[in-house]
Design a protein around this motif. Structure first.
Motif, mmCIF file in Angstrom:
data_model
loop_
_atom_site.group_PDB
_atom_site.id
_atom_site.type_symbol
_atom_site.label_atom_id
_atom_site.label_comp_id
_atom_site.label_asym_id
_atom_site.label_seq_id
_atom_site.Cartn_x
_atom_site.Cartn_y
_atom_site.Cartn_z
ATOM 1 N N ILE A 204 86.457 -4.841 22.809
ATOM 2 C CA ILE A 204 85.795 -6.021 23.351
ATOM 3 C C ILE A 204 84.342 -5.735 23.718
ATOM 4 C CG2 ILE A 204 85.880 -7.773 25.186
ATOM 5 C CD1 ILE A 204 88.259 -7.775 23.157
ATOM 6 N N LEU A 205 83.487 -6.712 23.460
ATOM 7 C CA LEU A 205 82.125 -6.721 23.989
ATOM 8 C C LEU A 205 81.998 -7.916 24.919
ATOM 9 C CD1 LEU A 205 79.930 -5.978 20.822
ATOM 10 C CD2 LEU A 205 80.587 -4.381 22.636
ATOM 11 N N ILE A 206 81.491 -7.693 26.118
ATOM 12 C CA ILE A 206 81.249 -8.784 27.049
ATOM 13 C C ILE A 206 79.875 -9.359 26.756
ATOM 14 C CG2 ILE A 206 80.955 -9.438 29.457
ATOM 15 C CD1 ILE A 206 83.837 -8.792 28.729
ATOM 16 N N LYS A 207 79.860 -10.638 26.432
ATOM 17 C CA LYS A 207 78.632 -11.298 25.979
ATOM 18 C C LYS A 207 77.944 -11.965 27.175
ATOM 19 C CE LYS A 207 77.414 -13.970 21.867
ATOM 20 N NZ LYS A 207 78.001 -14.849 20.836
ATOM 21 N N ILE A 208 76.682 -11.613 27.388
ATOM 22 C CA ILE A 208 75.933 -12.037 28.564
ATOM 23 C C ILE A 208 74.561 -12.548 28.134
ATOM 24 C CG2 ILE A 208 74.916 -11.241 30.743
ATOM 25 C CD1 ILE A 208 77.010 -8.968 30.721
ATOM 26 N N ALA A 209 74.098 -13.631 28.741
ATOM 27 C CA ALA A 209 72.773 -14.175 28.419
ATOM 28 C C ALA A 209 71.672 -13.197 28.840
ATOM 29 C CB ALA A 209 72.567 -15.522 29.117
ATOM 30 N N GLY A 210 70.604 -13.159 28.042
ATOM 31 C CA GLY A 210 69.524 -12.203 28.258
ATOM 32 C C GLY A 210 68.526 -12.595 29.325
ATOM 33 N N THR A 211 69.031 -13.009 30.480
ATOM 34 C CA THR A 211 68.184 -13.217 31.651
ATOM 35 C C THR A 211 68.016 -11.869 32.355
ATOM 36 O OG1 THR A 211 70.121 -13.650 33.026
ATOM 37 C CG2 THR A 211 69.071 -15.569 31.980
ATOM 38 N N TRP A 212 67.064 -11.800 33.294
ATOM 39 C CA TRP A 212 66.922 -10.560 34.053
ATOM 40 C C TRP A 212 68.218 -10.233 34.786
ATOM 41 C CZ3 TRP A 212 63.821 -6.522 34.144
ATOM 42 C CH2 TRP A 212 63.896 -5.639 35.234
ATOM 43 N N GLU A 213 68.828 -11.269 35.393
ATOM 44 C CA GLU A 213 70.073 -11.067 36.133
ATOM 45 C C GLU A 213 71.216 -10.647 35.214
ATOM 46 O OE1 GLU A 213 67.336 -13.788 38.284
ATOM 47 O OE2 GLU A 213 68.127 -13.725 36.230
ATOM 48 N N GLY A 214 71.267 -11.255 34.029
ATOM 49 C CA GLY A 214 72.298 -10.884 33.066
ATOM 50 C C GLY A 214 72.155 -9.451 32.593
ATOM 51 N N ILE A 215 70.925 -9.024 32.361
ATOM 52 C CA ILE A 215 70.672 -7.657 31.906
ATOM 53 C C ILE A 215 71.030 -6.642 32.988
ATOM 54 C CG2 ILE A 215 68.884 -6.051 31.109
ATOM 55 C CD1 ILE A 215 67.510 -8.560 29.831
ATOM 56 N N ARG A 216 70.781 -7.005 34.230
ATOM 57 C CA ARG A 216 71.182 -6.117 35.343
ATOM 58 C C ARG A 216 72.707 -6.011 35.401
ATOM 59 N NH1 ARG A 216 67.014 -5.232 34.621
ATOM 60 N NH2 ARG A 216 68.095 -3.335 33.986
ATOM 61 N N ALA A 217 73.404 -7.109 35.141
ATOM 62 C CA ALA A 217 74.865 -7.070 35.093
ATOM 63 C C ALA A 217 75.335 -6.155 33.963
ATOM 64 C CB ALA A 217 75.426 -8.479 34.910
ATOM 65 N N ALA A 218 74.677 -6.245 32.818
ATOM 66 C CA ALA A 218 75.025 -5.380 31.689
ATOM 67 C C ALA A 218 74.857 -3.911 32.058
ATOM 68 C CB ALA A 218 74.143 -5.722 30.486
ATOM 69 N N GLU A 219 73.819 -3.605 32.818
ATOM 70 C CA GLU A 219 73.580 -2.224 33.250
ATOM 71 C C GLU A 219 74.737 -1.713 34.097
ATOM 72 O OE1 GLU A 219 69.748 0.182 34.969
ATOM 73 O OE2 GLU A 219 70.160 -1.786 35.840
ATOM 74 N N ILE A 220 75.217 -2.529 35.022
ATOM 75 C CA ILE A 220 76.341 -2.152 35.883
ATOM 76 C C ILE A 220 77.611 -1.965 35.057
ATOM 77 C CG2 ILE A 220 77.860 -2.968 37.740
ATOM 78 C CD1 ILE A 220 75.349 -4.477 38.836
ATOM 79 N N LEU A 221 77.867 -2.912 34.160
ATOM 80 C CA LEU A 221 79.084 -2.855 33.353
ATOM 81 C C LEU A 221 79.083 -1.645 32.426
ATOM 82 C CD1 LEU A 221 79.343 -6.659 32.584
ATOM 83 C CD2 LEU A 221 80.933 -5.328 33.994
ATOM 84 N N GLN A 222 77.942 -1.333 31.846
ATOM 85 C CA GLN A 222 77.870 -0.165 30.962
ATOM 86 C C GLN A 222 78.201 1.118 31.723
ATOM 87 O OE1 GLN A 222 77.198 -1.985 27.315
ATOM 88 N NE2 GLN A 222 77.582 0.142 27.761
ATOM 89 N N ARG A 223 77.760 1.205 32.968
ATOM 90 C CA ARG A 223 78.087 2.390 33.777
ATOM 91 C C ARG A 223 79.585 2.482 34.047
ATOM 92 N NH1 ARG A 223 73.199 1.264 37.029
ATOM 93 N NH2 ARG A 223 74.564 0.353 38.628
#
Length: 321
Positions: free
Chosen positions: A131-150
């Protein structure tokens, strides 16, 4: 002589992803990955193949206690995972599942929703590696992606229209980004009142610039070009890490036996561009200075939110039946 159809040739140099939830189309075209969004889920659940899935989700929702609004949202979320589960059985690679568009500016809620999605897939017997979690490329979304990747949850940051978004995603170590080729073209066609050939297509050029930057600096984030308007755009990005293409365009490529030259090659990207450091202020300023990116990002979020509401309305109607 070219080796097979253009689709065959494309698959030899690029991972092909089907931009659909249509089971029959996926079986026919045999892509490596699938990607979904609220628009595609809404279309998918209207197909006969998903009648049983919808009925099961509605029965489950009817058994829930609490507010009706909560049950509606829960059933809609369950349907998205149910569609993704069916798709995961058809492709050898990944399935992208989107976090609700109305959470695009809420980092904490995006992270929590992503964790819930992963748990729901696990309950269906689907490992997170699928699975890939799909997130909009807002600043807030990108910060969420950073947390999830960790946390070991891979992300697909979507609605990418500006290099600043791609740079921020690279810093966040997002697994994959989806630059929207066709939507960039749409904006420029309207703004300039003219058509563009593939080699001058602003969407194509945007992806090429991002690809060159990533490969030059050894960035591992995958570039998956999306939102194509023609096979010409797809062909102009042959060799990109991945492309996600509608069944209609994939069928056209499958019917064409002409030669398909490789346009992008990670081992030959030309002069190395300067490294750019990007903080929040620089990100927001870059987006502010790009009216196309600002407008298209907002428009994309609104459209996904609209289709999410339509999906929830469908669920509400079934729950009330």
């Amino acid at each position: 002589m070219p080796a097979g159809t253009k689709l065959d040739q494309l698959k030899a140099m690029t991972t092909v992803v089907a931009d659909t939830g249509d089971i029959d189309a996926i079986r026919r075209l045999q892509p490596v990955d699938c990607t979904t969004n609220p628009t595609l889920v809404l279309k998918a659940v209207a197909l006969p193949a998903y009648e049983g899935v919808v009925a099961d989700a509605v029965r489950w929702g009817a058994s829930l206690s609490g507010a009706r609004e909560g049950a509606i949202k829960a059933v809609a979320d369950r349907l998205a995972v149910a569609v993704g589960t069916e798709l995961s059985r058809l492709v050898p690679g990944r399935v992208s599942t989107e976090v609700d568009a109305d959470l695009s500016f809420d980092t904490a809620a995006t992270v929590e929703t992503a964790r819930t999605i992963i748990k729901a897939y696990a309950a269906n017997g689907v490992d997170r590696e699928k699975i890939l979690i799909k997130i909009a490329g807002t600043w807030e979304g990108i910060r969420a992606a950073e947390i999830l990747q960790r946390e070991g949850i891979d992300t697909n940051v979507t609605l990418i229209f500006d290099k600043a978004q791609a740079l921020a995603c690279a810093d966040a170590k997002a697994f994959l980004i989806s630059p929207f080729v066709g939507r960039i073209l749409d904006w420029y066609v309207k703004a300039e009142g003219r058509t563009f050939e593939p080699e001058e297509d602003p969407g194509v050029l945007s992806v090429r610039e991002i690809y060159r930057y990533y490969k030059s600096h050894g960035i591992k984030t995958v570039v998956m070009a999306a939102s194509f308007r023609s096979t010409g755009e797809v062909e102009a990005l042959a060799g990109c890490d991945r492309v996600t293409v509608s069944p209609a365009l994939l069928d056209q490529l499958a019917a064409d036996t002409g030669a398909l030259p490789q346009k992008l090659d990670a081992t030959s990207v030309g002069e190395k561009p300067a490294r750019i450091d990007l903080d929040e202020k620089a990100f927001r300023w870059a987006m502010n200075q790009n009216p196309m990116a600002t407008e298209k990002l907002a428009e994309g979020i609104r459209q996904f939110a609209k289709d999410l509401e339509a999906l929830r309305a469908l669920v509400a109607g079934r729950l009330g039946a």
